[in-house]
Design an enzyme around this catalytic site. Structure first.
Site, PDB file in Angstrom:
ATOM      1  N   GLY A 136       0.833  -1.213   0.000  1.00  0.00           N
ATOM      2  CA  GLY A 136       0.000   0.000   0.000  1.00  0.00           C
ATOM      3  C   GLY A 136       0.862   1.254   0.000  1.00  0.00           C
ATOM      4  N   LYS A 168       1.389 -10.331  -3.643  1.00  0.00           N
ATOM      5  CA  LYS A 168       2.381  -9.385  -3.116  1.00  0.00           C
ATOM      6  C   LYS A 168       3.704 -10.100  -2.808  1.00  0.00           C
ATOM      7  CE  LYS A 168      -1.277  -6.443  -1.264  1.00  0.00           C
ATOM      8  NZ  LYS A 168      -2.171  -6.199  -0.129  1.00  0.00           N
TER       9      LYS A 168
HETATM   10  N1  HSE Z   1      -7.225  -5.881   0.321  1.00  0.00           N
HETATM   11  C1  HSE Z   1      -5.914  -5.389   0.475  1.00  0.00           C
HETATM   12  C2  HSE Z   1      -5.531  -5.445   1.944  1.00  0.00           C
HETATM   13  C3  HSE Z   1      -5.813  -3.991  -0.057  1.00  0.00           C
HETATM   14  O1  HSE Z   1      -6.428  -5.674   2.768  1.00  0.00           O
HETATM   15  O2  HSE Z   1      -4.374  -5.306   2.276  1.00  0.00           O
HETATM   16  C4  HSE Z   1      -4.425  -3.474  -0.229  1.00  0.00           C
HETATM   17  O3  HSE Z   1      -3.692  -4.194  -1.170  1.00  0.00           O
END
Ligand code: HSE
Length: 383
Positions: free
Chosen positions: A118, A189
């Site tokens: 993020g 990720k």
């Molecule tokens: N759904 C993802 C999370 C959003 O909860 O981390 C960010 O990539």
């Protein structure tokens, strides 16, 4: 710089606000099927060709999410010679070699810092580390939704469904939260992090992933009683003497006094380990409108400043050596599968702690048990 923004959802609006607050950035187009009366300073259109044929547009930001039409749109933008910034971990982890290769061929930038961590400047620092040191592992809590759920179950005694609904209300969860709770979001990720760290292109679908869909309060209680926290961890590490890489996602018994044991709510922690530097932890907001929009905007600024346009200069497809990574597990549920039955086990809460087992064999046994309609929960012990 003139920009086109594809998608105006949670993160799209965040990136838009941040970029439009600057004198040197202008989002000329917003590509969206909807009418967006709140967007008054940009051209809102659903016409991709109009955007791609506009020579003023140097950079496209893709924040549509999902595979289609994001894949077709990103490819078209790269083909048209536009730089691309994206937060789309699903798209990029599944089409890594192709999209990075296309960007290289076209001589444009392809940045995706917001796709892992993020708002945390994770990939950008991972790349810096990888250029100077041989990294041995990347690992961490990479999904805010699951951390929120596990934390709320432990500290607020909330039920799983209540905590998930709250994560959705707060805007962290994916449109289909299965991707969060089954560990797929963390898998994407982990794949991206491994690709950047090790200069490889892993097959995302071969990364073993066991999520938190089947966690029960008794699993969390078992962890806490023995000084652990239960966290969903993605990990990729070198195994053996050569360049083999293991990569997996699993609930993990994390010692409560470690940095990862103290990550609450939707925060993330991601760590790399390497020569010269040892372990370096990155902590912060792993999701949300403005943290993620900030990472997107930073990529655009980097491109405008002429910084490195690609995360990988060279990479090779590589198989995943999860048969070579071994650690003890917590197992609870139906243990009639011959693999579970043969393991040495000692009682651990309502379940057992096993002798060290390979990631591949453990995940395969859990998958067989679920496929047979039986109850199973596994969690690795952090080594
Ligand atoms: N759904 C993802 C999370 C959003 O909860 O981390 C960010 O990539």
């Amino acid at each position: 710089m003139k920009i086109a923004l594809f998608g105006f959802g949670t993160v799209g609006k965040g990136a838009y606000d941040i970029l439009m607050a600057r004198e040197d950035m202008h989002v000329k187009y917003v590509l969206d099927k909807r009418e967006l009366p709140e967007v008054t300073e940009s051209i809102v259109t659903s016409n991709l060709d109009q955007i791609l044929s506009d020579p003023e547009v140097e950079t496209v930001i893709e924040l549509i999410g999902g595979l289609h039409p994001a894949y077709e749109f990103v490819k078209a933008a790269l083909e048209a010679g536009k730089n691309v910034v994206s937060a789309n971990k699903l798209l990029i982890s599944l089409h890594y070699e192709e999209l990075v290769g296309l960007a290289r061929e076209k001589g444009v930038s392809f940045r995706f810092t917001a796709a892992a961590g993020g708002g945390i400047p994770w990939l950008v620092n991972l790349q810096r580390a990888a250029r100077l040191t041989r990294l041995s592992s990347v690992s961490g809590i990479m999904n805010g939704t699951t951390n929120y759920i596990l934390d709320a179950m432990q500290t607020l005694e909330q039920d799983f469904d209540v905590a998930l609904a709250e994560a959705q209300r707060l805007g962290f969860a994916e449109a289909d939260p299965s991707s969060d709770i089954d560990g797929l979001d963390t898998r994407h990720k982990t794949t991206l992090s491994a690709n950047v760290a090790f200069g490889v292109a892993l097959d995302d679908e071969k990364v073993d992933a066991f999520g938190i869909r089947y966690v029960k309060k008794c699993d969390i209680d078992a962890a806490v009683a023995k000084g652990y926290c239960l966290k969903l961890i993605g990990r990729a590490c070198r195994v053996g003497e050569g360049d083999a890489v293991a990569a997996f996602v699993e609930p993990t018994m994390v010692p409560a006094e470690t940095p990862a044991g103290n990550i609450h709510g939707c925060d993330n922690i991601i760590t790399f380990e390497g020569e010269y530097i040892g372990k370096t932890h990155f902590v912060g907001a792993g999701a949300g409108r403005y943290p993620t929009g900030y990472a997107v905007a930073q990529d655009v600024l980097d491109i405008a400043e002429g910084k490195a346009g690609l995360y990988n200069e060279g990479m090779a497809a590589q198989s995943i050596a999860n048969e070579s990574e071994c650690h003890p597990y917590y197992v609870r549920g139906d243990l009639s599968d011959p693999f579970f039955a043969a393991l040495e086990k000692t009682p651990f809460g309502d379940g057992f702690k096993t002798e060290p087992a390979t990631v591949r064999a453990m995940h395969d046994a859990a998958a067989r048990t679920l496929a047979a309609g039986k109850d199973i929960f596994i969690a690795g012990f952090m080594m």
